[in-house]
Design a protein around this motif. Structure first.
Motif, mmCIF file in Angstrom:
data_model
loop_
_atom_site.group_PDB
_atom_site.id
_atom_site.type_symbol
_atom_site.label_atom_id
_atom_site.label_comp_id
_atom_site.label_asym_id
_atom_site.label_seq_id
_atom_site.Cartn_x
_atom_site.Cartn_y
_atom_site.Cartn_z
ATOM 1 N N SER A 109 0.920 -1.195 -0.002
ATOM 2 C CA SER A 109 0.071 0.149 0.012
ATOM 3 C C SER A 109 0.871 1.217 -0.082
ATOM 4 N N LEU A 110 2.092 1.206 0.332
ATOM 5 C CA LEU A 110 3.084 2.166 0.480
ATOM 6 C C LEU A 110 3.614 2.385 -0.989
ATOM 7 N N LEU A 111 3.561 1.795 -1.757
ATOM 8 C CA LEU A 111 4.237 1.658 -3.366
ATOM 9 C C LEU A 111 3.504 2.781 -4.314
ATOM 10 N N LYS A 112 4.376 3.308 -4.849
ATOM 11 C CA LYS A 112 3.875 4.174 -6.076
ATOM 12 C C LYS A 112 3.252 3.180 -7.181
ATOM 13 N N PRO A 113 2.479 3.811 -8.077
ATOM 14 C CA PRO A 113 2.028 2.792 -8.960
ATOM 15 C C PRO A 113 3.197 2.113 -9.969
ATOM 16 N N GLY A 114 3.442 1.032 -10.095
ATOM 17 C CA GLY A 114 4.480 0.378 -10.604
ATOM 18 C C GLY A 114 5.704 0.099 -9.777
ATOM 19 N N GLY A 115 5.528 0.442 -8.313
ATOM 20 C CA GLY A 115 6.497 0.371 -7.299
ATOM 21 C C GLY A 115 6.998 -1.329 -7.118
ATOM 22 N N LYS A 116 7.651 -1.735 -6.628
ATOM 23 C CA LYS A 116 8.009 -2.988 -6.344
ATOM 24 C C LYS A 116 8.058 -3.324 -4.891
ATOM 25 N N TRP A 117 7.770 -4.422 -4.527
ATOM 26 C CA TRP A 117 7.682 -4.905 -3.057
ATOM 27 C C TRP A 117 8.597 -5.969 -3.003
ATOM 28 N N CYS A 118 9.362 -6.331 -1.942
ATOM 29 C CA CYS A 118 10.329 -7.275 -1.762
ATOM 30 C C CYS A 118 10.369 -7.617 -0.307
#
Length: 309
Positions: free
Chosen positions: A239-248
């Motif tokens: 939920s903290l990501l920008k559009p197109g952001g990446k979670w790892c």
């Protein structure tokens, strides 16, 4: 030689000091007089015979290390020390060399006065110790740094990218902050209040106390969110990501490569990467060391002193 052994899975008390036979190096191995090792999350999991929160990974762990009882009684996944002898087929190392690396997938770990390490093998690494690092610092470098590097490398962080590291004061997290900053990112570190200054000293542009700040209320959005301790719910992180952001997350497969260490050596010589050591314990106090790490209060790395001379 003196070693820490365990014959049943369980609490830190299963670890005991015993005398075992000193290993003899094969043609492709070096015999290392171990100066230091560490207490990593991996050594905790293997000692307990349990991977937290996953039956599948617990099954795979037991498949590798023994279902009913440990089949590899000496653990310890990181080491630093001095080469005492080299096999006939070893070309990169010689007696007297200061070295460090990992014991991943080997028969014996580094909680012992001596360990035999292949010159090269698929699962782990060995390299000459950087001169600017102490033996304690070198022992604390490979696993945490390689884990952070492997995961972040896959996200192709660009200069100016906004990166959030959750668990920034732990072993993997402290390296992740430094590596992301080295790649030119704007780094937000999340940790406890006691470790905010540590995170900033490692290069974080902003440090947030997770105990007094609700991350779901943050207005800032990130190109990469890295859960470096495996405790941030993925839904909250994403939920903290920008559009197109990446979670790892640290809960992913990684690999150990000598080429990673080569990159670290350049960064170390330039003053861009340093291990964080919280406490050191003598080998005989291994139980206390494991208890401390399991308390969740450690900063960076906890080092075990095996041979101090």
């Amino acid at each position: 030689m003196k070693a820490i052994v365990y014959h049943t899975y369980g609490a830190p008390e299963v670890l005991q000091v015993q005398e075992i036979e000193k290993p003899v190096p094969k043609g492709n191995e070096v015999l290392v007089k171990v100066h230091a090792s560490t207490v990593t999350a991996g050594t905790i999991w293997i000692r307990k015979g349990e991977f937290p929160g996953s039956r599948l990974f617990t099954f795979l762990l037991r498949l590798m290390y023994g279902f009913k009882q440990p089949q590899k009684p000496v653990i310890g996944f990181e080491f630093s020390g001095i080469v005492e002898a080299a096999g006939a087929n070893v070309g990169k190392f010689k007696k007297g060399d200061s070295v460090y690396g990992t014991t991943t997938d080997l028969k014996q770990g580094a909680y012992a006065e001596y360990v035999c390490i292949p010159e090269s093998w698929k699962q782990g690494v060995i390299a000459h110790k950087p001169e600017t690092l102490s033996f304690e610092e070198a022992a604390a470098l490979p696993i945490g740094a390689m884990t952070a590097y492997h995961i972040l490398q896959k996200k192709s962080i660009q200069k100016g990218a906004k990166v959030l590291v959750y668990g920034a004061s732990g072993s993997v997290g402290s390296y992740a902050v430094q590596l992301a900053k080295f790649q030119g990112a704007d780094v937000t570190a999340v940790c406890s209040a006691a470790n905010l200054e540590l995170a900033k000293s490692l290069g974080a542009d902003e440090a947030i106390d997770y105990q007094t700040n609700d991350l779901s209320q943050l207005t800032k959005r990130f190109d990469v969110v890295f859960d470096a301790v495996g405790k941030l719910p993925s839904a909250k992180g994403k939920s903290l990501l920008k559009p197109g952001g990446k979670w790892c997350s640290i809960k992913s497969m990684t690999s150990e490569k000598t080429s990673y260490l080569d990159e670290f050596h350049k960064m170390i010589s330039d003053g861009k990467l340093k291990p964080v050591i919280d406490r050191t314990y003598p080998l005989e106090e291994i139980v206390d060391a494991h208890r401390y790490v399991e308390s969740g209060r450690k900063k960076g790395n906890v080092v075990i002193l095996v041979n101090e001379n």
